[in-house]
Design a protein around this motif. Structure first.
Motif, PDB file in Angstrom:
ATOM      1  N   VAL A 144       0.825  -1.212   0.000  1.00  3.35           N
ATOM      2  CA  VAL A 144       0.000   0.000   0.000  1.00  3.35           C
ATOM      3  C   VAL A 144       0.859   1.262   0.000  1.00  3.35           C
ATOM      4  O   VAL A 144       0.420   2.329   0.437  1.00  3.35           O
ATOM      5  CB  VAL A 144      -0.999   0.004   1.183  1.00  3.35           C
ATOM      6  N   LYS A 145       2.082   1.158  -0.510  1.00  4.59           N
ATOM      7  CA  LYS A 145       2.923   2.344  -0.653  1.00  4.59           C
ATOM      8  C   LYS A 145       2.297   3.273  -1.686  1.00  4.59           C
ATOM      9  O   LYS A 145       1.385   2.888  -2.418  1.00  4.59           O
ATOM     10  CB  LYS A 145       4.346   1.960  -1.060  1.00  4.59           C
ATOM     11  N   GLY A 146       2.788   4.507  -1.762  1.00  3.99           N
ATOM     12  CA  GLY A 146       2.259   5.462  -2.738  1.00  3.99           C
ATOM     13  C   GLY A 146       0.786   5.727  -2.531  1.00  3.99           C
ATOM     14  O   GLY A 146       0.018   5.796  -3.491  1.00  3.99           O
ATOM     15  N   ASN A 147       0.370   5.866  -1.246  1.00  7.98           N
ATOM     16  CA  ASN A 147      -1.040   6.086  -0.902  1.00  7.98           C
ATOM     17  C   ASN A 147      -1.911   4.985  -1.487  1.00  7.98           C
ATOM     18  O   ASN A 147      -2.953   5.249  -2.090  1.00  7.98           O
ATOM     19  CB  ASN A 147      -1.513   7.464  -1.397  1.00  7.98           C
ATOM     20  N   ALA A 148      -1.480   3.730  -1.274  1.00  4.72           N
ATOM     21  CA  ALA A 148      -2.183   2.559  -1.813  1.00  4.72           C
ATOM     22  C   ALA A 148      -2.341   2.703  -3.328  1.00  4.72           C
ATOM     23  O   ALA A 148      -3.420   2.550  -3.886  1.00  4.72           O
ATOM     24  CB  ALA A 148      -3.530   2.340  -1.134  1.00  4.72           C
ATOM     25  N   TYR A 149      -1.213   3.033  -3.979  1.00  2.65           N
ATOM     26  CA  TYR A 149      -1.183   3.222  -5.436  1.00  2.65           C
ATOM     27  C   TYR A 149      -2.276   4.199  -5.876  1.00  2.65           C
ATOM     28  O   TYR A 149      -2.960   3.996  -6.876  1.00  2.65           O
ATOM     29  CB  TYR A 149      -1.357   1.884  -6.159  1.00  2.65           C
ATOM     30  N   GLY A 150      -2.404   5.279  -5.105  1.00  2.44           N
ATOM     31  CA  GLY A 150      -3.357   6.320  -5.432  1.00  2.44           C
ATOM     32  C   GLY A 150      -4.779   6.050  -4.982  1.00  2.44           C
ATOM     33  O   GLY A 150      -5.645   6.925  -5.118  1.00  2.44           O
ATOM     34  N   HIS A 151      -5.050   4.875  -4.425  1.00  2.00           N
ATOM     35  CA  HIS A 151      -6.419   4.530  -4.044  1.00  2.00           C
ATOM     36  C   HIS A 151      -6.791   5.060  -2.653  1.00  2.00           C
ATOM     37  O   HIS A 151      -7.973   5.099  -2.316  1.00  2.00           O
ATOM     38  CB  HIS A 151      -6.606   3.012  -4.082  1.00  2.00           C
TER      39      HIS A 151
END
Length: 383
Positions: free
Chosen positions: A35-42
């Motif tokens: 869930v890195k990157g803000n959960a892949y933008g989600h």
């Protein structure tokens, strides 16, 4: 607080994807949700609770700030693993909260041991090995020092895992390199075990490796992009399809990005639209002004290239994408009104705008476009 666009996250799509992933890896392999990157933008705060409802109990993040957000979001106990940035000053917080973390420098290992002794609580470490990515990880000479330190510090630290990361498992051109990494990892792991250390988990596979190289599944797989309904690359999808008789995408996209028509504008033939002279009206035109631009993650590279959906029909972006608005050609659409729904990403009627189509027009990867969606766009979970 009102916003000019919003994102919907589908819980049923996630349930579908998790079921597919579990089928691929089998019951004996743990699935770590990346869930890195803000959960892949989600959105970490929106995604993690529904992931837990789907039975996920292990999450991987890049940094301590993401781990902190994740910890506040959990609805039930779960394992958190930091794969990247963790300042030494943050180690005490991580160890105190049972957060596991990669170790790829001797400095972090020794500092973790010191803090663990102070807290009276063992740190759970994942030893990252350098196998050919040449980014982070212990190579063979430095691994010897790390193992010696682990032996001295075994009362303070626990070798929870040994891991590595493949340098491009999503592309066939990296095939030999990935195989070489896998072999080197196995050799290094054997060396670790003959040194008397026994990790509880061995893990190397990302989404692409999980699909293309089943031998990399080991004890755990770290799945990012595929749980959100996207394939790491067209090659990965082609490989999967070639192995199955049913030629149908088993994944479903979680994300739909929507806005509304802000205003309707009439433009006479021959007038330039928006900044500069990149688009000149070839006829009398009707435009829908949509309150989303590059400040909201809609790339300027999509100027005169992108499309949106209005009334179930594709409508072209004309002129340069502005910071906060874009202009869309609705000349051929019937009865478009202010406040009509605009789909920037996702489906409407029988049409769809995919992340892949964004990528083809703007040279962005799936990963890049998704993670660039600003965190302050509201995200809502739907069934």
């Amino acid at each position: 607080m009102f916003h000019s666009s919003y994102i919907e996250i589908s819980k049923s799509a996630l349930q579908n994807n998790i079921a597919f992933l579990r089928q691929e890896i089998g019951s004996g392999v743990q699935l770590s949700s990346v869930v890195k990157g803000n959960a892949y933008g989600h959105g970490i705060e929106q995604f993690v609770p529904i992931a837990q409802e789907c039975g996920i109990s292990h999450f991987s993040v890049f940094s301590a700030d993401e781990a902190h957000r994740l910890l506040q979001t959990l609805t039930k106990p779960a394992t958190i693993l930091i794969m990247g940035y963790l300042d030494n000053e943050e180690l005490e917080w991580a160890i105190a909260h049972d957060i596991e973390f990669f170790v790829f420098e001797l400095d972090r290992l020794l500092e973790a041991a010191t803090i663990s002794e102070k807290l009276g609580k063992k740190a759970k470490l994942h030893l990252e090995l350098e196998t050919g990515m040449n980014r982070t990880g212990f190579d063979r000479p430095s691994l010897e020092h790390a193992l010696a330190s682990l032996e001295k510090c075994k009362a303070q630290v626990e070798l929870q895992g040994v891991c590595t990361h493949y340098a491009g498992a999503e592309s066939l051109q990296n095939h030999d390199r990935v195989l070489a990494q896998h072999e080197l990892f196995k050799n290094q792991l054997s060396y670790i075990r003959t040194s008397g250390l026994s990790p509880k988990q061995v893990h190397t596979a990302c989404s692409a490796a999980m699909i293309t190289y089943p031998e990399t599944h080991m004890d755990m797989v770290r799945i990012g992009i595929m749980q959100y309904g996207f394939w790491p690359s067209p090659e990965t999808y082609s490989h999967y399809v070639s192995q199955h008789t049913i030629k149908k995408d088993p994944l479903r996209r979680l994300i739909t990005w929507k806005s509304r028509v802000m205003s309707i504008k009439s433009v006479p033939q021959g007038e330039f639209i928006g900044y500069g002279t990149s688009f000149q009206a070839p006829r009398d035109m009707q435009l829908a002004i949509v309150p989303v631009g590059y400040a909201w993650g809609y790339s300027r590279a999509l100027s005169n290239q992108g499309h949106v959906l209005i009334k179930g029909t594709r409508a072209a972006v004309v002129g340069t994408v502005n910071m906060n608005v874009m202009m869309v050609d609705i000349t051929e659409l019937q009865d478009v009104q202010k406040n009509d729904e605009v789909v920037l990403l996702g489906s409407q009627g029988n049409e769809s705008i995919t992340v892949a189509s964004f990528g083809e027009l703007s040279t962005q990867l799936n990963y890049e476009l998704l993670t660039r969606l600003p965190a302050n766009i509201p995200r809502y979970v739907i069934d």
